[in-house]
Design a protein around this motif. Structure first.
Motif, PDB file in Angstrom:
ATOM      1  N   ARG A   1       0.849  -1.212   0.016  1.00 32.75           N
ATOM      2  CA  ARG A   1      -0.057  -0.073  -0.054  1.00 32.75           C
ATOM      3  C   ARG A   1       0.995   1.260  -0.121  1.00 32.75           C
ATOM      4  O   ARG A   1       0.599   2.306  -0.569  1.00 32.75           O
ATOM      5  N   ASP A   2       2.040   1.148   0.672  1.00 22.38           N
ATOM      6  CA  ASP A   2       2.861   2.350   0.801  1.00 22.38           C
ATOM      7  C   ASP A   2       3.964   2.110  -0.191  1.00 22.38           C
ATOM      8  O   ASP A   2       5.113   2.883   0.072  1.00 22.38           O
TER       9      ASP A   2
ATOM     10  N   ASP B   1       1.532   4.200  -6.902  1.00 22.57           N
ATOM     11  CA  ASP B   1       0.698   4.665  -7.669  1.00 22.57           C
ATOM     12  C   ASP B   1       0.998   5.682  -8.683  1.00 22.57           C
ATOM     13  O   ASP B   1       0.686   5.604 -10.063  1.00 22.57           O
TER      14      ASP B   1
ATOM     15  N   GLU C   1       2.176  -8.611   3.447  1.00 25.54           N
ATOM     16  CA  GLU C   1       1.041  -7.501   3.469  1.00 25.54           C
ATOM     17  C   GLU C   1      -0.245  -8.388   3.476  1.00 25.54           C
ATOM     18  O   GLU C   1      -0.230  -8.916   2.214  1.00 25.54           O
TER      19      GLU C   1
ATOM     20  N   ARG D   1       4.541  -8.403  -0.762  1.00 15.43           N
ATOM     21  CA  ARG D   1       4.663  -7.308  -1.547  1.00 15.43           C
ATOM     22  C   ARG D   1       5.737  -6.282  -1.789  1.00 15.43           C
ATOM     23  O   ARG D   1       6.538  -6.215  -0.705  1.00 15.43           O
TER      24      ARG D   1
END
Length: 172
Positions: A36-37, A50, A117, A122
């Motif tokens: 996610r980070d 992203d 994760e 990941r």
């Protein structure tokens, strides 16, 4: 709890899945492999996962294709974190075939800080270290004869074959 051997295999599969996702232009697949980070450091790019996917979305259409090939792979495990180093080569081709910026091969190393994760490995941070680059401008020959051709977005022979597995959606 997984074994060290299972963790190493899962991490190698993650790196292979990343290469396939880039080569098939599966941007959602690329993003799914980052935490996610997640953060990525590539030649010409430095930022969040992203932002990296958005950068790929702009960069990849300029190329007719890419093919990543992996070699040596080393993993250091530390519980739910790991560091992996993977050697590889990536071939890039585009039109016009004599444009060096679109037709080149590069030798690289992925240095990945990974984290488990939600039960899966990941990429938390990736350094795509370019070791060398070679121009392939004017060297690509067109495919000849009939036979299978690479495709993207559901029309590759891989998609057809996987779709024929039991309990899988069909691509055809």
């Amino acid at each position: 709890m997984t074994s060290e051997r299972d963790d190493r295999a899962e991490i190698y599969d993650l790196v292979c899945s990343y290469c396939r996702a880039v080569d098939r232009r599966d941007l959602a697949g690329v993003r799914a492999l980052y935490a996610r980070d997640g953060v990525d450091h590539h030649t010409g790019f430095d930022g969040s996962a992203d932002e990296y996917v958005a950068w790929l979305a702009k960069m990849l259409p300029a190329l007719d294709g890419t093919m990543h090939l992996l070699g040596n792979h080393l993993v250091e495990l530390a519980g739910d974190e790991a560091v992996a180093e993977t050697y590889g080569q990536a071939v890039h081709w585009g039109t016009p075939a004599d444009e060096p910026a679109l037709n080149f091969t590069t030798g690289f190393r992925y240095v990945d800080h990974l984290v488990r994760e939600d039960g899966a490995w990941r990429i938390r941070e990736r350094w795509a270290v370019r070791e060398w680059i070679r121009s392939d401008a004017g060297r690509l020959l067109p495919g000849t004869g009939s036979g299978p051709r690479a495709g993207r977005h559901g029309n590759d022979p891989w998609d057809l074959a996987v779709g024929r597995l039991p309990d899988r959606p069909r691509a055809d």
